[in-house]
Design a protein around this motif. Structure first.
Motif, PDB file in Angstrom:
ATOM      1  N   TYR A  61      53.810  19.141 -15.704  1.00  0.00           N
ATOM      2  CA  TYR A  61      54.259  20.489 -16.089  1.00  0.00           C
ATOM      3  C   TYR A  61      55.600  20.421 -16.823  1.00  0.00           C
ATOM      4  O   TYR A  61      56.382  21.364 -16.783  1.00  0.00           O
ATOM      5  N   GLU A  62      55.877  19.322 -17.482  1.00  0.00           N
ATOM      6  CA  GLU A  62      57.174  19.128 -18.129  1.00  0.00           C
ATOM      7  C   GLU A  62      57.506  20.225 -19.131  1.00  0.00           C
ATOM      8  O   GLU A  62      58.667  20.505 -19.385  1.00  0.00           O
ATOM      9  N   ASP A  63      56.492  20.867 -19.701  1.00  0.00           N
ATOM     10  CA  ASP A  63      56.724  21.929 -20.681  1.00  0.00           C
ATOM     11  C   ASP A  63      56.669  23.324 -20.066  1.00  0.00           C
ATOM     12  O   ASP A  63      56.501  24.311 -20.782  1.00  0.00           O
ATOM     13  N   VAL A  64      56.802  23.423 -18.751  1.00  0.00           N
ATOM     14  CA  VAL A  64      56.779  24.725 -18.090  1.00  0.00           C
ATOM     15  C   VAL A  64      57.886  25.603 -18.689  1.00  0.00           C
ATOM     16  O   VAL A  64      58.972  25.118 -19.021  1.00  0.00           O
ATOM     17  N   TYR A  65      57.586  26.903 -18.842  1.00  0.00           N
ATOM     18  CA  TYR A  65      58.542  27.841 -19.441  1.00  0.00           C
ATOM     19  C   TYR A  65      59.817  27.915 -18.604  1.00  0.00           C
ATOM     20  O   TYR A  65      59.777  28.132 -17.395  1.00  0.00           O
ATOM     21  N   GLN A  66      60.955  27.728 -19.285  1.00  0.00           N
ATOM     22  CA  GLN A  66      62.275  27.917 -18.691  1.00  0.00           C
ATOM     23  C   GLN A  66      63.176  28.551 -19.745  1.00  0.00           C
ATOM     24  O   GLN A  66      63.032  28.268 -20.931  1.00  0.00           O
TER      25      GLN A  66
END
Length: 173
Positions: A61-66
């Motif tokens: 999930y390294e590209d999870v929205y933050q």
């Protein structure tokens, strides 16, 4: 710790609380500079084992929205969760990137960071807090058991002695 109190903001926050907007906290967040030591203290002093220890973002999930202060976020951390009946204690160890967790550790050292509340949707609380001068200063997509929800932080530390974290109750589809 010296806390500056703005009486107008405090009155408005109190009215909001009295209208049952922030009545049932679901989590207390603590920032640490040594996760292993914090876990050991919880075990030895309180006699409790963690329910879970997790990385954020988790593998895969390294590209999870933050977002952080209005721009794309890039933070990572280790999180430990303890269950205390109707409230969860979350211990956060900031690992990398810019985050409110790292900012807190740099400015205050380890300690109480936030109290999290669950809201039906973010719109009403976001509008209320914006009216008081609080903008979202970090947020993101929840993962794990809360996947599909969004968490956001408001910098209320100088008025309350902790930040507010708010998470929506319903999964967005």
């Amino acid at each position: 710790m010296s806390i500056k109190i703005d009486s107008n903001k405090m009155t408005a926050l109190k009215e909001w609380i009295m209208e049952n907007k922030f009545r049932n906290p679901i989590q207390i967040g603590i920032i640490t500079d040594d996760l292993d030591k914090s876990i050991a203290y919880f075990k030895s002093i309180l006699g409790i084992e963690p329910r879970a220890i997790a990385d954020f973002p988790p593998e895969g999930y390294e590209d999870v929205y933050q977002e952080y202060k209005g721009k794309k976020g890039n933070s990572s951390g280790k999180f430990c969760f303890f269950d205390f009946g109707n409230i969860e204690i979350e211990i956060i160890y900031p690992v990398s990137g810019e985050s409110v967790w790292k900012d807190f550790l740099d400015e205050h050292g380890p300690g109480l960071h936030h109290i999290k509340f669950s809201v039906a949707e973010h719109d009403e609380s976001r509008a209320h807090l914006k009216k008081l001068g609080y903008d979202v200063y970090q947020g993101g997509a929840a993962v794990g058991k809360n996947a599909g929800k969004e968490w956001v932080y408001y910098n209320t530390f100088s008025e309350l002695g902790f930040d507010l974290e708010v998470m929506n109750e319903h999964i967005k589809k």
